[in-house]
Scaffold this active site. Structure first.
Site, PDB file in Angstrom:
ATOM      1  N   ASN A   5       0.983  -1.219   0.188  1.00 34.67           N
ATOM      2  CA  ASN A   5      -0.017   0.038   0.023  1.00 34.67           C
ATOM      3  C   ASN A   5       0.814   1.255  -0.110  1.00 34.67           C
ATOM      4  O   ASN A   5       1.516   1.592   1.026  1.00 34.67           O
ATOM      5  CB  ASN A   5      -0.820  -0.200   1.218  1.00 34.67           C
ATOM      6  CG  ASN A   5      -1.689   1.243   1.135  1.00 34.67           C
ATOM      7  OD1 ASN A   5      -1.910   2.197   0.400  1.00 34.67           O
ATOM      8  ND2 ASN A   5      -2.189   1.451   2.654  1.00 34.67           N
ATOM      9  N   LYS A   7       0.031   4.203  -0.311  1.00 35.78           N
ATOM     10  CA  LYS A   7      -0.608   5.489   0.329  1.00 35.78           C
ATOM     11  C   LYS A   7      -0.681   6.640  -0.789  1.00 35.78           C
ATOM     12  O   LYS A   7      -0.391   6.405  -2.025  1.00 35.78           O
ATOM     13  CB  LYS A   7      -0.335   6.042   1.684  1.00 35.78           C
ATOM     14  CG  LYS A   7      -0.368   4.392   2.406  1.00 35.78           C
ATOM     15  CD  LYS A   7      -0.003   4.663   3.862  1.00 35.78           C
ATOM     16  CE  LYS A   7      -0.115   3.517   4.721  1.00 35.78           C
ATOM     17  NZ  LYS A   7      -0.070   3.961   6.148  1.00 35.78           N
ATOM     18  N   HIS A  92      -9.629   1.213   4.631  1.00 37.75           N
ATOM     19  CA  HIS A  92      -8.318   1.305   5.441  1.00 37.75           C
ATOM     20  C   HIS A  92      -8.674   2.289   6.571  1.00 37.75           C
ATOM     21  O   HIS A  92      -9.480   3.510   6.540  1.00 37.75           O
ATOM     22  CB  HIS A  92      -7.332   1.925   4.513  1.00 37.75           C
ATOM     23  CG  HIS A  92      -6.109   2.037   4.919  1.00 37.75           C
ATOM     24  ND1 HIS A  92      -5.518   2.966   6.106  1.00 37.75           N
ATOM     25  CD2 HIS A  92      -4.995   0.850   4.860  1.00 37.75           C
ATOM     26  CE1 HIS A  92      -4.346   2.748   6.344  1.00 37.75           C
ATOM     27  NE2 HIS A  92      -3.846   1.571   5.694  1.00 37.75           N
ATOM     28  N   GLU A  94      -7.020   4.800   7.605  1.00 39.45           N
ATOM     29  CA  GLU A  94      -6.833   6.129   7.226  1.00 39.45           C
ATOM     30  C   GLU A  94      -7.977   6.961   6.681  1.00 39.45           C
ATOM     31  O   GLU A  94      -8.614   7.896   6.518  1.00 39.45           O
ATOM     32  CB  GLU A  94      -5.528   6.410   6.473  1.00 39.45           C
ATOM     33  CG  GLU A  94      -4.457   5.960   7.222  1.00 39.45           C
ATOM     34  CD  GLU A  94      -3.003   5.811   6.638  1.00 39.45           C
ATOM     35  OE1 GLU A  94      -2.903   5.664   5.249  1.00 39.45           O
ATOM     36  OE2 GLU A  94      -1.882   5.439   7.370  1.00 39.45           O
ATOM     37  N   GLU A 160      -5.380  -4.748  10.820  1.00 39.77           N
ATOM     38  CA  GLU A 160      -4.356  -3.876  11.085  1.00 39.77           C
ATOM     39  C   GLU A 160      -4.578  -2.775  12.107  1.00 39.77           C
ATOM     40  O   GLU A 160      -5.370  -2.042  12.091  1.00 39.77           O
ATOM     41  CB  GLU A 160      -4.373  -2.762   9.739  1.00 39.77           C
ATOM     42  CG  GLU A 160      -4.054  -3.510   8.422  1.00 39.77           C
ATOM     43  CD  GLU A 160      -3.461  -2.342   7.269  1.00 39.77           C
ATOM     44  OE1 GLU A 160      -2.506  -2.656   6.906  1.00 39.77           O
ATOM     45  OE2 GLU A 160      -4.080  -1.444   7.051  1.00 39.77           O
ATOM     46  N   GLY A 166       2.523   2.456  10.748  1.00 41.16           N
ATOM     47  CA  GLY A 166       3.940   3.308  10.656  1.00 41.16           C
ATOM     48  C   GLY A 166       4.437   3.758  11.973  1.00 41.16           C
ATOM     49  O   GLY A 166       5.051   5.029  11.893  1.00 41.16           O
ATOM     50  N   SER A 204       3.687  -1.750  10.418  1.00 42.30           N
ATOM     51  CA  SER A 204       5.092  -1.849  10.702  1.00 42.30           C
ATOM     52  C   SER A 204       5.709  -3.154  10.557  1.00 42.30           C
ATOM     53  O   SER A 204       6.671  -3.608  11.280  1.00 42.30           O
ATOM     54  CB  SER A 204       5.179  -1.648  12.279  1.00 42.30           C
ATOM     55  OG  SER A 204       4.808  -0.009  12.583  1.00 42.30           O
TER      56      SER A 204
HETATM   57  C1  PEP Z   1      -0.900   0.377   6.138  1.00 43.38           C
HETATM   58  O1  PEP Z   1      -1.026   1.554   6.309  1.00 43.38           O
HETATM   59  O2  PEP Z   1      -1.600  -0.346   5.493  1.00 43.38           O
HETATM   60  C2  PEP Z   1       0.260  -0.262   6.823  1.00 43.38           C
HETATM   61  C3  PEP Z   1       0.513  -1.369   6.999  1.00 43.38           C
HETATM   62  O3  PEP Z   1       1.280   0.835   7.016  1.00 43.38           O
HETATM   63  P1  PEP Z   1       2.709   0.403   7.590  1.00 43.38           P
HETATM   64  O4  PEP Z   1       3.451  -0.955   6.846  1.00 43.38           O
HETATM   65  O5  PEP Z   1       3.601   1.564   7.212  1.00 43.38           O
HETATM   66  O6  PEP Z   1       2.668   0.355   8.977  1.00 43.38           O
END
Ligand code: PEP
Length: 245
Positions: A5, A7, A92, A94, A160, A166, A204
């Site tokens: 992803n 983003k 998601h 976000e 998630e 992040g 992460s």
């Molecule tokens: C995400 O936002 O889908 C995600 C997994 O982000 P990160 O790997 O940066 O934590």
């Protein structure tokens, strides 16, 4: 299954470098679903480069809108089909937290897509909900949009935890495994198809911790944000999933 992803990141130059770095590190022997969700306007550029470099990687989008027409700034399902995308991420955190995506919107999007795209449906609890031991309750509520739905192989869930996205913090592999088992149970008993869905872990994941998650029985892959922006790091994670490293 591994999904990147990207983003709201990337540029034509970044994608060009990414493909080169990925190719230099990737040991190609995968039989599994490997996909990238770039920004909408980079979909075609990425698709051309993947094709030119003979890389068997699917591409998709990070969201779709509920319909077309007078919806300034939106991207419709028809447009996504026009770009020959394979999948869409839906729900998601976000989109939920920044753009106010609700269970109702998400349900409408799932109706709309039906079987016309593969779906990566994201769920996850906040830090506060986690701290207050509300994780399962929150996930159950987010999973309600699947009640009485006939699910097929095109449907995948990504767990998630919002606090892991992040931040460099993650639940332990055992905790993730337990939650994935819970999600599979809930969906099996609430969907009309009694489907046990694939569940990816996201939050992460990087080349150093990926193996510890992939070792768990109920982890069927990963959704990767930050670490997917570097072609070499992403390829290393994919190689780990492949069992090569
Ligand atoms: C995400 O936002 O889908 C995600 C997994 O982000 P990160 O790997 O940066 O934590």
């Amino acid at each position: 299954m591994i999904i990147a992803n990207w983003k709201c990141n990337g540029s034509k130059k970044m994608i060009h470098d990414w493909v080169k770095e990925f190719k230099d590190t990737y040991i190609s022997s995968n039989e599994f679903y490997l996909g990238i969700a770039p920004s909408y306007i980079h979909v075609e550029h990425l698709a051309d480069l993947l094709n030119f470099n003979d890389l068997d990687i699917k591409y998709g989008v990070q969201n779709i809108d509920l319909s077309n027409g007078a919806r300034t700034g939106a991207i419709s399902l028809d447009m996504v089909h026009d770009m020959e995308c394979s999948f869409s991420i839906i729900g998601h955190s976000e989109m939920r937290n920044i753009y106010g995506e609700t269970n109702e919107n998400i349900s409408g999007k799932l109706d709309l897509i039906d079987k016309s795209l593969d779906i990566i449906f994201c769920i996850g609890e906040s830090a506060e909900e986690n701290f207050n031991d509300k994780t399962k309750e929150v996930l159950k509520n987010q999973l309600m949009v699947l009640n009485d739905r006939y699910l097929t192989k095109n449907f995948t869930i990504a767990y998630e935890p919002v606090w892991a996205i992040g931040t460099g913090r993650t639940p332990t592999p055992e905790q993730i495994n337990e939650i994935h088992n819970f999600i599979k149970d809930v969906v099996q008993s609430s969907s009309s198809s009694n489907t046990v869905p694939k569940v990816l872990y996201g939050g992460s994941v990087n080349e150093n911790n990926a193996q510890s998650f992939f070792n768990e029985n109920f982890v069927d892959g990963a959704l990767i944000g930050g670490a997917s922006l570097n072609g070499s790091s992403f390829a290393k994670i994919v190689n780990v999933y492949n069992g090569i490293d």
